[in-house]
Scaffold this motif. Structure first.
Motif, PDB file in Angstrom:
ATOM      1  N   PRO A   1      86.795  46.033  73.046  1.00  0.00           N
ATOM      2  CA  PRO A   1      86.921  47.458  72.685  1.00  0.00           C
ATOM      3  C   PRO A   1      88.357  47.963  72.688  1.00  0.00           C
ATOM      4  CG  PRO A   1      86.267  47.271  74.975  1.00  0.00           C
ATOM      5  CD  PRO A   1      86.375  45.863  74.443  1.00  0.00           C
ATOM      6  N   LEU A   2      89.242  47.235  72.019  1.00  0.00           N
ATOM      7  CA  LEU A   2      90.664  47.566  72.054  1.00  0.00           C
ATOM      8  C   LEU A   2      90.952  48.824  71.249  1.00  0.00           C
ATOM      9  CD1 LEU A   2      91.931  43.941  71.597  1.00  0.00           C
ATOM     10  CD2 LEU A   2      92.301  45.330  73.616  1.00  0.00           C
ATOM     11  N   LEU A   3      91.677  49.750  71.875  1.00  0.00           N
ATOM     12  CA  LEU A   3      92.074  50.982  71.202  1.00  0.00           C
ATOM     13  C   LEU A   3      93.337  50.766  70.381  1.00  0.00           C
ATOM     14  CD1 LEU A   3      91.514  53.448  74.178  1.00  0.00           C
ATOM     15  CD2 LEU A   3      89.899  52.786  72.398  1.00  0.00           C
ATOM     16  N   ALA A   4      94.158  49.824  70.819  1.00  0.00           N
ATOM     17  CA  ALA A   4      95.395  49.491  70.114  1.00  0.00           C
ATOM     18  C   ALA A   4      95.603  47.997  70.219  1.00  0.00           C
ATOM     19  CB  ALA A   4      96.580  50.233  70.727  1.00  0.00           C
ATOM     20  N   SER A   5      96.053  47.384  69.133  1.00  0.00           N
ATOM     21  CA  SER A   5      96.275  45.945  69.155  1.00  0.00           C
ATOM     22  C   SER A   5      97.222  45.588  68.033  1.00  0.00           C
ATOM     23  CB  SER A   5      94.961  45.188  68.994  1.00  0.00           C
ATOM     24  OG  SER A   5      95.183  43.787  69.010  1.00  0.00           O
ATOM     25  N   ALA A   6      98.015  44.569  68.279  1.00  0.00           N
ATOM     26  CA  ALA A   6      98.879  44.042  67.233  1.00  0.00           C
ATOM     27  C   ALA A   6      98.750  42.530  67.267  1.00  0.00           C
ATOM     28  CB  ALA A   6     100.322  44.479  67.466  1.00  0.00           C
ATOM     29  N   GLY A   7      99.285  41.861  66.259  1.00  0.00           N
ATOM     30  CA  GLY A   7      99.025  40.436  66.176  1.00  0.00           C
ATOM     31  C   GLY A   7      97.549  40.223  65.884  1.00  0.00           C
ATOM     32  N   THR A   8      96.980  39.146  66.400  1.00  0.00           N
ATOM     33  CA  THR A   8      95.549  38.915  66.256  1.00  0.00           C
ATOM     34  C   THR A   8      94.987  38.445  67.577  1.00  0.00           C
ATOM     35  OG1 THR A   8      95.988  36.671  65.446  1.00  0.00           O
ATOM     36  CG2 THR A   8      95.645  38.388  63.786  1.00  0.00           C
ATOM     37  N   ASN A   9      93.721  38.709  67.799  1.00  0.00           N
ATOM     38  CA  ASN A   9      93.075  38.494  69.089  1.00  0.00           C
ATOM     39  C   ASN A   9      92.428  37.120  69.135  1.00  0.00           C
ATOM     40  OD1 ASN A   9      91.591  38.634  71.443  1.00  0.00           O
ATOM     41  ND2 ASN A   9      91.006  40.773  71.144  1.00  0.00           N
ATOM     42  N   ILE A  10      93.011  36.204  69.913  1.00  0.00           N
ATOM     43  CA  ILE A  10      92.483  34.844  70.010  1.00  0.00           C
ATOM     44  C   ILE A  10      91.108  34.833  70.660  1.00  0.00           C
ATOM     45  CG2 ILE A  10      92.829  32.661  71.246  1.00  0.00           C
ATOM     46  CD1 ILE A  10      95.733  32.765  70.499  1.00  0.00           C
ATOM     47  N   LYS A  11      90.846  35.746  71.579  1.00  0.00           N
ATOM     48  CA  LYS A  11      89.538  35.771  72.238  1.00  0.00           C
ATOM     49  C   LYS A  11      88.429  36.069  71.240  1.00  0.00           C
ATOM     50  CE  LYS A  11      91.346  34.711  76.075  1.00  0.00           C
ATOM     51  NZ  LYS A  11      91.235  33.295  76.499  1.00  0.00           N
ATOM     52  N   ILE A  12      88.725  36.856  70.202  1.00  0.00           N
ATOM     53  CA  ILE A  12      87.746  37.082  69.128  1.00  0.00           C
ATOM     54  C   ILE A  12      87.390  35.754  68.468  1.00  0.00           C
ATOM     55  CG2 ILE A  12      87.465  38.082  66.825  1.00  0.00           C
ATOM     56  CD1 ILE A  12      87.150  40.279  68.713  1.00  0.00           C
ATOM     57  N   MET A  13      88.415  34.943  68.175  1.00  0.00           N
ATOM     58  CA  MET A  13      88.187  33.672  67.488  1.00  0.00           C
ATOM     59  C   MET A  13      87.415  32.694  68.361  1.00  0.00           C
ATOM     60  SD  MET A  13      91.953  33.269  65.810  1.00  0.00           S
ATOM     61  CE  MET A  13      92.759  34.696  65.087  1.00  0.00           C
ATOM     62  N   GLU A  14      87.736  32.670  69.669  1.00  0.00           N
ATOM     63  CA  GLU A  14      86.996  31.788  70.567  1.00  0.00           C
ATOM     64  C   GLU A  14      85.514  32.163  70.589  1.00  0.00           C
ATOM     65  OE1 GLU A  14      90.555  30.665  73.773  1.00  0.00           O
ATOM     66  OE2 GLU A  14      88.921  32.009  74.348  1.00  0.00           O
ATOM     67  N   ALA A  15      85.250  33.461  70.697  1.00  0.00           N
ATOM     68  CA  ALA A  15      83.861  33.909  70.724  1.00  0.00           C
ATOM     69  C   ALA A  15      83.164  33.575  69.410  1.00  0.00           C
ATOM     70  CB  ALA A  15      83.808  35.417  70.997  1.00  0.00           C
ATOM     71  N   MET A  16      83.865  33.715  68.290  1.00  0.00           N
ATOM     72  CA  MET A  16      83.276  33.362  67.002  1.00  0.00           C
ATOM     73  C   MET A  16      82.953  31.868  66.962  1.00  0.00           C
ATOM     74  SD  MET A  16      85.768  35.593  64.483  1.00  0.00           S
ATOM     75  CE  MET A  16      85.144  34.831  62.983  1.00  0.00           C
ATOM     76  N   ALA A  17      83.892  31.031  67.410  1.00  0.00           N
ATOM     77  CA  ALA A  17      83.649  29.590  67.395  1.00  0.00           C
ATOM     78  C   ALA A  17      82.480  29.197  68.297  1.00  0.00           C
ATOM     79  CB  ALA A  17      84.914  28.848  67.828  1.00  0.00           C
ATOM     80  N   MET A  18      82.267  29.964  69.369  1.00  0.00           N
ATOM     81  CA  MET A  18      81.137  29.709  70.260  1.00  0.00           C
ATOM     82  C   MET A  18      79.823  30.235  69.686  1.00  0.00           C
ATOM     83  SD  MET A  18      82.206  28.111  73.069  1.00  0.00           S
ATOM     84  CE  MET A  18      80.915  28.428  74.276  1.00  0.00           C
ATOM     85  N   GLY A  19      79.896  30.887  68.515  1.00  0.00           N
ATOM     86  CA  GLY A  19      78.689  31.407  67.888  1.00  0.00           C
ATOM     87  C   GLY A  19      78.148  32.637  68.566  1.00  0.00           C
ATOM     88  N   LYS A  20      79.055  33.493  69.080  1.00  0.00           N
ATOM     89  CA  LYS A  20      78.640  34.677  69.816  1.00  0.00           C
ATOM     90  C   LYS A  20      78.710  35.930  68.947  1.00  0.00           C
ATOM     91  CE  LYS A  20      77.503  32.751  73.565  1.00  0.00           C
ATOM     92  NZ  LYS A  20      76.134  32.911  74.114  1.00  0.00           N
ATOM     93  N   ALA A  21      77.784  36.830  69.204  1.00  0.00           N
ATOM     94  CA  ALA A  21      77.820  38.132  68.552  1.00  0.00           C
ATOM     95  C   ALA A  21      78.855  39.003  69.250  1.00  0.00           C
ATOM     96  CB  ALA A  21      76.450  38.791  68.621  1.00  0.00           C
ATOM     97  N   ILE A  22      79.695  39.662  68.454  1.00  0.00           N
ATOM     98  CA  ILE A  22      80.849  40.388  69.000  1.00  0.00           C
ATOM     99  C   ILE A  22      80.772  41.848  68.577  1.00  0.00           C
ATOM    100  CG2 ILE A  22      83.372  40.508  69.052  1.00  0.00           C
ATOM    101  CD1 ILE A  22      83.272  37.520  68.031  1.00  0.00           C
ATOM    102  N   VAL A  23      81.002  42.732  69.540  1.00  0.00           N
ATOM    103  CA  VAL A  23      81.165  44.154  69.260  1.00  0.00           C
ATOM    104  C   VAL A  23      82.621  44.499  69.537  1.00  0.00           C
ATOM    105  CG1 VAL A  23      80.493  46.500  69.862  1.00  0.00           C
ATOM    106  CG2 VAL A  23      78.779  44.680  69.818  1.00  0.00           C
TER     107      VAL A  23
END
Length: 909
Positions: free
Chosen positions: A813-835
């Protein structure tokens, strides 16, 4: 002023009561301008005055209670005052309080209190008696002034007072000798400093001598026949090509005759009268026929591979002057010597040069000098410097002098861990000199060294002043220190032309740099990686990226890593397996950052030791490419010349601050944003290329070529599991060292978590290393209530895959972010649903409702999480699509291929 008890007088109690009635409720401010020990009591006193008002504390460090406004001691008054006023915007200040405590110099903070509430200012003393700064308080202020005056006079007339000391000195004229010696020594130092301003470096030239490859071992020995009998058998056995020269230094134990009979191959240089150590070894050095000279005390015992290990250092370190051994003392003796000689920036109470304990695995670290009793020198370089300084009688400090003169010429000295000796300490000198005489000799020779060999006038002045003050302090109880001080006036006679002017080595040999040798070179192209932390273990997204790309690059390139650490540690094998060398630099963090125009984070990572380590590593390895990880490391771009510099922008930092600023008008964020815009845009023009995490960021960069090498994930390591998840478990992974992660969790707990009670969720938070420290650090920016039912909090987790497996939903639930979020990619690779939010997928080409669910408000996030928890088939479909996207777009292997092409492009240019 109240009575000595520190409680308010009856008059003050009535005043406080009237003020409570008269004033509307507001806040009360305590400016913590007293000692740290006094602060808790001052807070307690403030709470008793207006019990119903909120207390705000302005202080350097977080207070035990109350709302905190940080005071930055390194900033100017205007910045601190503006920041404080911004934090108080729109609030009614009922009362401000300052502390007047002797010898606590927070006068700027006290002025802030006066300006914030000039007619409602409460003044405490160190007893917590107090008065109001207003006309009705004039009688109390006058009594306070009288009380202070009496205390001052009483202190001056006590044995610790300056006035008492002056009268005592007049009554004891003989004791004037001590301060006169100190003053004369300081005056002599000022003359030497002036001399050094006008001295030009002497010409130091290595002569092209025809020396045979090998080692000339020079051993001074005075009545040391028994010690030689123990030393020589092992020495002869492992020496290899070379010669042994024993300088028989005024012996009467028939050493020469014994050597001729037992070791006829040993060359004996005889002196009828005892010589100083320097004069003795110089006789051997002048006779040396081989490329390297080993100066060896007769009271050393060599371990196997001693010479081989020292010689290897000369093969691995260019322009090496000296390789010195690791020294051990007999069992039961404190290890005063180690071989790792350093001079700390903050001098210890004793002698300013000390020996540091090496870290396990440390090897070829740079040291100030090599011990004159167990070191290998380049013969030509040693002779070019004029050999060992013969003014150091009878011994001590000549090896320090030699090492510093070489460093100033640009010739380094390294510590060789595998070359090990046992030193039978002072087995010779203790026969002829008392401990007091040896201490005096050590101090006198150190003063000689400073005057003779330290080239920089500024460095000399600092070291000389420290030495004289130390000797003066010791001289009251130590006669040898006073004798050394008494000769310091001769310093102008000791000055010589310096061998060079470089001073980088002082930062390199101050104990904050450690070198660790890794694998053999893997390719002709060498890449230096400059990182603000060790990229293993994989404790956060930046480390994940750096390590994964380094591991894949190591197959075709030779990598050298220079990284900051908080404390020295054993380097993980995972890094030594992929790097030719790892250099650790201890970061001496401080809240008292200097007042400059650069962002605070840049100042936090500005280190003379790191700068020196980068320059020396560039000289040693001559890399074609220097890769600077994270924006703040761009400050070292110029130090990497002539290597091509690639700045890896893990995020566009000023964009991150702009996003935070867009959500709330915050003085500190605005202040840092302006500084980041200036620093970051200038940094792009100072490097050869910029690497960004997304195409969106790449388009922002100007002033240098920019390339997008996105973040990725190891899709083989991170893959869907057959382990069933817990149906109501929510996972958040994000280091609290990164402020946006703290702000994201504060938002979630405030706006989303209360809306999920109907599904009885469990929130699992992995907050990274030292998360409690960072929660306290950011306490003025965000407050998290983590002690709630259903919340599980963990620090760093080395393997996050089990946490992903157990989770039904992953949130970002990041309000501000730059670059890209590696934790998003890890969760995607694990086949997880992400909010997540728009900020959480900043720079990523993802579709909401297909790869992730994007929800920006608390209500939207709660609804998305409830839908995923209540609909397993929908949750599974989102996770499967996320996995497919991760494989297609974010596999590290394909990203590493692009990086290799970039390396070849810039190495070739």
């Amino acid at each position: 002023m109240a009575g000595a008890s520190g409680r308010p007088s009856a008059h003050q109690t009535r005043f406080t009561h009237l003020e409570n009635i008269a004033l509307n409720h507001g806040i009360k401010i305590l400016l913590a301008s007293g000692s740290e020990d006094l602060l808790p009591r001052a807070i307690q006193e403030m709470n008793s005055i207006f019990p119903d008002s909120e207390l705000v504390v302005v202080s350097e460090f977080p207070p035990p209670t109350g709302r905190w406004i940080p005071y930055h001691v390194g900033r100017g008054f205007s910045d601190n005052f503006a920041f404080c006023k911004s934090k108080l915007r729109g609030e009614k200040v009922q009362l401000a309080a300052i502390i007047l405590e002797p010898r606590v110099p927070f006068w700027r903070m006290r002025l802030m209190g006066l300006l914030i509430a000039p007619w409602r200012l409460l003044v405490f003393n160190e007893n917590l008696d107090h008065f109001m700064l207003r006309p009705s308080g004039l009688p109390t202020m006058f009594r306070h002034f009288l009380w202070r005056s009496k205390n001052f006079v009483r202190w001056q007339l006590s044995p610790s007072g300056h006035l008492y000391h002056a009268f005592w000195m007049l009554a004891h004229p003989s004791e004037l000798r001590h301060p006169l010696l100190r003053w004369s020594a300081l005056f002599a130092g000022s003359i030497v400093k002036l001399q050094k301003h006008f001295l030009s470096p002497a010409r130091v030239i290595e002569k092209n001598e025809s020396l045979s490859p090998g080692i000339s071992v020079v051993i001074p020995s005075r009545n040391g026949r028994d010690l030689l009998a123990r030393l020589l058998p092992g020495l002869v056995e492992q020496l290899g090509p070379g010669e042994i020269i024993v300088v028989d230094n005024g012996s009467d134990d028939h050493t020469a005759e014994w050597l001729q009979a037992e070791y006829p191959q040993v060359i004996v240089e005889t002196s009828d009268a005892p010589l100083s150590f320097a004069r003795a070894v110089n006789r051997g050095i002048h006779r040396a026929l081989y490329s390297h000279v080993c100066l060896l005390n007769n009271d050393m015992v060599l371990e196997l591979a001693f010479f081989h290990s020292l010689q290897q250092a000369f093969d691995r370190v260019p322009e090496l002057f000296c390789a010195t051994a690791q020294i051990f003392l007999p069992a039961g003796q404190r290890r005063e010597e180690t071989g790792k000689a350093i001079m700390p920036d903050k001098p210890p109470k004793g002698f300013p040069v000390e020996c540091d304990l090496p870290v396990p695995g440390e090897d070829l670290s740079y040291v100030l000098y090599g011990s004159g009793g167990c070191s290998l020198f380049s013969t030509t370089k040693l002779r070019a410097l004029g050999s060992v300084g013969e003014m150091f009688e009878p011994a001590y400090v000549e090896d320090l002098d030699l090492g510093v003169r070489a460093w100033q010429r640009g010739w380094s000295t390294v510590f060789v861990a595998a070359a090990r000796v046992l030193h039978l300490h002072r087995a010779t000198t203790s026969r002829y000199f008392s401990d007091e005489e040896l201490h005096r000799v050590l101090e006198v020779n150190y003063l000689r060294f400073l005057a003779r060999s330290v080239a920089s006038p500024q460095v000399f002045a600092r070291l000389w002043r420290n030495a004289i003050h130390r000797l003066a302090a010791d001289g009251w109880t130590n006669d040898s220190a006073l004798k050394a001080l008494s000769g310091a006036w001769r310093a102008p006679r000791w000055v010589e032309a310096p061998t060079g002017v470089t001073t980088d080595f002082l930062a390199l040999t101050n104990g904050n740099v450690a070198v660790f040798s890794g694998r053999q070179l893997a390719g002709a192209t060498r890449v230096l990686i400059a990182s603000p932390y060790l990229p293993f273990p994989l404790s956060h997204g930046g480390a994940v990226r750096i390590y994964n790309l380094m591991r894949r690059a190591a197959a075709g390139f030779s990598l050298i890593l220079v990284a900051f650490v908080d404390e020295f540690q054993v380097v993980p094998a995972e890094l030594l397996d992929i790097c030719a060398e790892v250099v650790l630099v201890r970061r001496l963090g401080s809240h008292a950052r200097p007042a400059t125009t650069r962002p605070d984070t840049v100042e936090e990572f500005d280190s003379p030791a790191y700068r020196a380590a980068i320059r020396q590593t560039i000289r040693k390895w001559e890399p074609q490419i220097a890769q600077l990880e994270f924006t703040q490391m761009a400050q070292y771009a110029a130090d990497c010349a002539p290597a091509k510099t690639l700045l890896v922008e893990h995020d566009i930092t000023y964009d991150l601050f702009a996003q935070m600023l867009s959500r709330a008008d915050d003085w500190e964020v605005s202040h840092q944003h302006r500084r980041w815009v200036r620093f970051e845009t200038r940094a792009w023009a100072q490097v050869d290329a910029v690497i960004t995490m997304s195409e969106q960021d790449r388009q922002v960069v100007h002033g240098a070529p920019a390339f997008c090498l996105p973040n990725g994930v190891d899709v083989e390591r991170f893959h869907p599991s057959e382990v069933p998840c817990q149906p109501n478990r929510i996972l958040f992974i994000g280091s609290f060292a990164h402020l946006p992660n703290v702000l994201a969790m504060e938002f979630f707990l405030r706006e989303v978590w209360p809306r999920l009670t109907s599904v009885h969720p469990v929130l699992h938070i992995i907050a990274g290393l030292r998360h409690q420290y960072f929660l306290e650090r950011y306490r003025d920016r965000a407050t998290l209530n983590l002690a709630q039912d259903g919340i599980e909090l963990q620090d760093f987790v080395s393997d996050v895959r089990p946490a992903y497996e157990q989770a039904a939903v992953v949130i970002a639930p990041l309000l501000a972010s730059a670059g890209t979020n590696i934790k998003i990619m890890e969760a995607m690779a694990m086949g997880k649903a992400i909010v997540t939010t728009d900020g959480g997928i900043h720079g990523l080409d993802l579709l909401s409702g297909h790869d992730v669910l994007v929800a920006n408000t608390g209500e939207e996030q709660a609804a998305a999480i409830e839908k995923l928890l209540s609909d397993p088939s929908f949750r599974k479909r989102i996770g499967q699509q996320a996995r497919q996207t991760a494989i297609a777009k974010y596999d590290w292997d394909s990203i590493a291929t692009e990086q290799r092409g970039l390396y070849r492009r810039f190495a070739g240019s």
